[in-house]
Design a protein around this motif. Structure first.
Motif, PDB file in Angstrom:
ATOM      1  N   LEU A  80       0.846  -1.190   0.000  1.00 48.92           N
ATOM      2  CA  LEU A  80       0.000   0.000   0.000  1.00 48.92           C
ATOM      3  C   LEU A  80       0.885   1.245   0.000  1.00 48.92           C
ATOM      4  O   LEU A  80       1.942   1.261   0.647  1.00 48.92           O
ATOM      5  CB  LEU A  80      -0.908   0.021   1.233  1.00 48.92           C
ATOM      6  N   ILE A  81       0.450   2.266  -0.718  1.00 47.84           N
ATOM      7  CA  ILE A  81       1.212   3.517  -0.787  1.00 47.84           C
ATOM      8  C   ILE A  81       0.513   4.564   0.075  1.00 47.84           C
ATOM      9  O   ILE A  81      -0.646   4.914  -0.182  1.00 47.84           O
ATOM     10  CB  ILE A  81       1.315   4.038  -2.243  1.00 47.84           C
ATOM     11  N   HIS A  82       1.195   5.035   1.092  1.00 49.72           N
ATOM     12  CA  HIS A  82       0.619   6.063   1.958  1.00 49.72           C
ATOM     13  C   HIS A  82       0.375   7.335   1.135  1.00 49.72           C
ATOM     14  O   HIS A  82       1.163   7.667   0.239  1.00 49.72           O
ATOM     15  CB  HIS A  82       1.563   6.349   3.128  1.00 49.72           C
ATOM     16  N   LYS A  83      -0.711   8.056   1.451  1.00 52.97           N
ATOM     17  CA  LYS A  83      -1.066   9.234   0.661  1.00 52.97           C
ATOM     18  C   LYS A  83       0.021  10.298   0.696  1.00 52.97           C
ATOM     19  O   LYS A  83       0.260  11.000  -0.281  1.00 52.97           O
ATOM     20  CB  LYS A  83      -2.407   9.824   1.113  1.00 52.97           C
ATOM     21  N   ASP A  84       0.715  10.421   1.834  1.00 53.71           N
ATOM     22  CA  ASP A  84       1.813  11.399   1.915  1.00 53.71           C
ATOM     23  C   ASP A  84       2.988  10.977   1.030  1.00 53.71           C
ATOM     24  O   ASP A  84       3.704  11.822   0.483  1.00 53.71           O
ATOM     25  CB  ASP A  84       2.285  11.548   3.359  1.00 53.71           C
ATOM     26  N   THR A  85       3.159   9.682   0.889  1.00 59.11           N
ATOM     27  CA  THR A  85       4.217   9.171   0.004  1.00 59.11           C
ATOM     28  C   THR A  85       3.914   9.548  -1.444  1.00 59.11           C
ATOM     29  O   THR A  85       4.789  10.032  -2.175  1.00 59.11           O
ATOM     30  CB  THR A  85       4.316   7.637   0.121  1.00 59.11           C
ATOM     31  N   MET A  86       2.665   9.328  -1.825  1.00 64.10           N
ATOM     32  CA  MET A  86       2.287   9.660  -3.207  1.00 64.10           C
ATOM     33  C   MET A  86       2.384  11.157  -3.439  1.00 64.10           C
ATOM     34  O   MET A  86       2.752  11.606  -4.531  1.00 64.10           O
ATOM     35  CB  MET A  86       0.872   9.159  -3.501  1.00 64.10           C
ATOM     36  N   GLN A  87       2.090  11.940  -2.410  1.00 67.02           N
ATOM     37  CA  GLN A  87       2.224  13.389  -2.533  1.00 67.02           C
ATOM     38  C   GLN A  87       3.681  13.776  -2.797  1.00 67.02           C
ATOM     39  O   GLN A  87       3.975  14.622  -3.646  1.00 67.02           O
ATOM     40  CB  GLN A  87       1.727  14.077  -1.262  1.00 67.02           C
TER      41      GLN A  87
END
Length: 657
Positions: A556-563
């Motif tokens: 899973l990719i954390h939303k802050d990571t994708m940001q």
């Protein structure tokens, strides 16, 4: 201005009365005095009658639904983009002449109308507005309807209209035709019903409409020249005979090779070759390509190898291009040759268009052009920054081409030592130099025979060797070092570089004549920062592809990571993104990729923010790691790793109280 049109405008009352009398006689007894009305008008009256049009209907019959109209507008975006700038320049002329301007699609459906307000309102009362279809079947004799039937400029003046309700109107229409295939793409129409206008004003607006249609024709021609199949293959510059056929399978063009061959020059219709006729019908129906099919000419006892490509514009199949080559035993490759090239091919290509990831408009457009480029054999130049995937594009183009069963040979021009460059590309004969193999060695061009050679980083090719490459591109033969025998080449060349070749030419580092030879067709592959919306899809692709290497599943990719990943500028493009994901998979624990798993250069300022949030959580929970981790939605192990990563100690949260 045409004499009939001048008379209709200047002496409109007299013209309308005389024409009205002819119209009445025709409606009453079905006759007219020969010469009293134009032949094309009478033909249209007859056709309108056969179609069952009532001369007393008061509106256009056919109005398409909104959904259909939206589809038509989308299909004709190119046509409207060509026409819109021209239409805006007509505003004053249309107002002065009390006229309206309309552009229709190839079915006569109005896509756009503009003009003097009172004329537009009158037109709306008889359903002449966007979505109305101005055909003879819908409205009887009218200029647009006549163009639909004849593909020729037409004018219908006052009582020349079949329907009496339209007798106050005059209209002049011009076709927009596809270059070479002569297919109807759209129609320009000028109409008005105000007869107290100076003939000069009317003449001006009609002249402008004619100019617009010619201008759009020219833009289509230039578009076809840049993008369509049969122009890009340089019809007159290749050995194959070529026929161009329209959507009715009529031969509308032949190249010099076809005209010079006795048998092909005499073919007036592809119906004389039933096998070819069936293949072309399939191509026109389905828009599919047919590659190297054998066609028999039973009359002349000849066999031809044919490849057929659809000519498509705005999702419409306008015709097809047919490539002929006489089938002979000498032209067929030997079985052992086929075996060897297939084995080379299977080892050298990994990518196809199915591997293209991205839905941004910029990326979709370059993929579309690449797919189009795969259908032709012209030399191709790929421009783009390092890491944008130039070789992926080159392999995909090869795989989708009719050369896909032959080798794809890639060579990095920047990675070959200068002294070995010539032998690598062109090969050498036995004893050509010290250390040469006893039987000689083929060069990359020979190895690519029948297929594609990809010259990556072409800007790094030594200047003194560029002349040899130029000769190969011009003469399509190669001579090995130490030999005098020339080998004919059947190879497609794709070249690529991240450097500015124009600048290299100015600096004397690249030959200008070679640049022009390489840039027959050019594709610019966008940098990742120019299509940043594609980053999430690429991230998920690389995570799925590489997670197994690190014993991980269901990442899973954390939303802050994708940001972080979408805010980064990616100077190394897709190659850098792939490496970042690989490093992050190595760094992470568990199945969630957090920002701190990313390399420091990608995290940027977010790392400092995260460090502060950890300290705040530890202060809040009085140094209890488990509780602080829960506040931050982290595992206890991850929390400890973060504390270690940011070099934190109890002093940081004790002092922070």
């Amino acid at each position: 201005m045409n004499q009939t049109l001048r008379r209709a405008i200047v002496d409109s009352q007299e013209f309308k009365i005389s024409t009205k009398n002819i119209w009445k006689r025709y409606q009453d007894v079905g006759q007219y005095n020969e010469g009293s009305i134009r032949g094309e008008i009478f033909d249209s009256w007859e056709n309108s009658k056969k179609l069952g049009i009532s001369p007393f209907q008061n509106k256009i019959n056919e109005i398409i639904k909104q959904n259909d109209l939206e589809d038509r507008l989308k299909k004709n975006e190119q046509l409207l983009s060509f026409a819109t700038p021209k239409i805006k320049s007509l505003t004053d002329i249309l107002n002065d002449s009390k006229t309206m301007f309309s552009i229709t699609d190839k079915h006569g459906t109005i896509l756009h109308s503009s003009g003097e307000k009172t004329v537009l309102k009158k037109a709306e009362r008889i359903n002449i507005f966007t979505g109305g279809t101005w055909s003879e079947k819908s409205a009887g004799t009218n200029a647009v309807g006549m163009v639909l039937r004849t593909k020729k400029p037409s004018r219908v003046l006052f009582s020349e209209h079949f329907c009496e309700k339209n007798h106050e109107w005059y209209c002049v229409a011009y076709p927009i035709l596809a270059p070479f295939t002569n297919e109807l793409l759209g129609i320009i129409n000028i109409a008005g019903n105000y007869n107290q206008v100076h003939q000069h004003t009317i003449g001006l607006v009609i002249s402008e409409a004619n100019n617009i249609s010619k201008s759009i024709d020219q833009q289509y021609y230039e578009y076809i020249l840049r993008n369509n199949l049969f122009m890009n293959t340089a019809m007159e510059g290749i050995e194959d005979a070529i026929f161009v056929v329209d959507s009715e399978k009529r031969i509308v063009e032949k190249n010099g090779a076809a005209r010079s061959q006795f048998i092909l020059s005499g073919i007036q219709s592809i119906k004389s070759l039933p096998e070819l006729d069936r293949l072309v019908e399939f191509v026109l129906q389905h828009g599919k390509i047919i590659i190297r099919e054998e066609v028999n000419d039973n009359l002349n006892k000849k066999k031809f190898i044919c490849s057929i490509y659809p000519v498509t514009f705005q999702d419409e199949h306008l015709g097809a291009v047919i490539f002929f080559r006489e089938n002979s035993a000498s032209a067929a490759p030997k079985p052992q040759q086929l075996t060897s090239v297939r084995s080379v091919n299977s080892k050298s290509t990994r990518y196809s268009f199915d591997d293209m990831i991205g839905s941004s408009p910029e990326y979709k457009e370059v993929v579309r052009k690449a797919q189009k480029a795969s259908l032709i054999d012209a030399t191709l130049f790929l421009a783009g920054e390092t890491g944008t995937g130039k070789e992926v594009f080159a392999q995909a183009i090869h795989q989708a081409s009719n050369r896909s069963n032959h080798p794809f040979v890639a060579i990095n021009c920047g990675a070959i030592p200068h002294g070995l460059f010539e032998s690598e590309l062109f090969g050498y004969e036995s004893g050509a130099f010290t250390g040469a193999k006893s039987k000689g060695n083929p060069g990359k061009f020979e190895l690519a025979q029948g297929g594609t050679i990809f010259l990556d980083e072409i800007a790094d090719m030594p200047l003194d060797l560029q002349v040899h490459l130029l000769r190969i591109l011009e003469e399509r033969v190669v001579t090995r070092i130490g030999g005098d025998k020339t080998t004919p080449l059947d190879v497609r060349v794709i070249a690529a570089t991240h450097k500015d070749l124009n600048e290299a030419v100015k600096n004397g580092q690249f030959r200008e004549d070679l640049l022009y030879r390489l840039r027959v067709i050019q594709l610019k592959i966008p940098a990742l920062r120019e299509r940043i919306s594609d980053v999430p899809a690429l991230v998920h692709h690389f995570v799925k592809k590489m997670s197994g290497q690190f014993g991980k599943q269901e990442i899973l990719i954390h939303k802050d990571t994708m940001q972080c990943l979408t805010q980064y500028t990616w100077p190394g493009n897709i190659r850098e993104l792939k490496n970042v994901i690989q490093q992050s998979l190595f760094n992470m624990e568990g199945n969630i990729m957090f920002p701190f798993d990313l390399p420091p250069e990608v995290i940027g300022n977010l790392g400092e923010n995260e460090k502060e949030r950890i300290i705040e959580a530890m202060i809040r929970e009085n140094g209890n790691v488990t509780k602080a981790a829960k506040v931050l939605d982290l595992s206890r192990a991850t929390m400890y790793r973060k504390i270690k990563q940011y070099h934190l100690s109890a002093e940081d949260w004790i002092d922070g109280k």
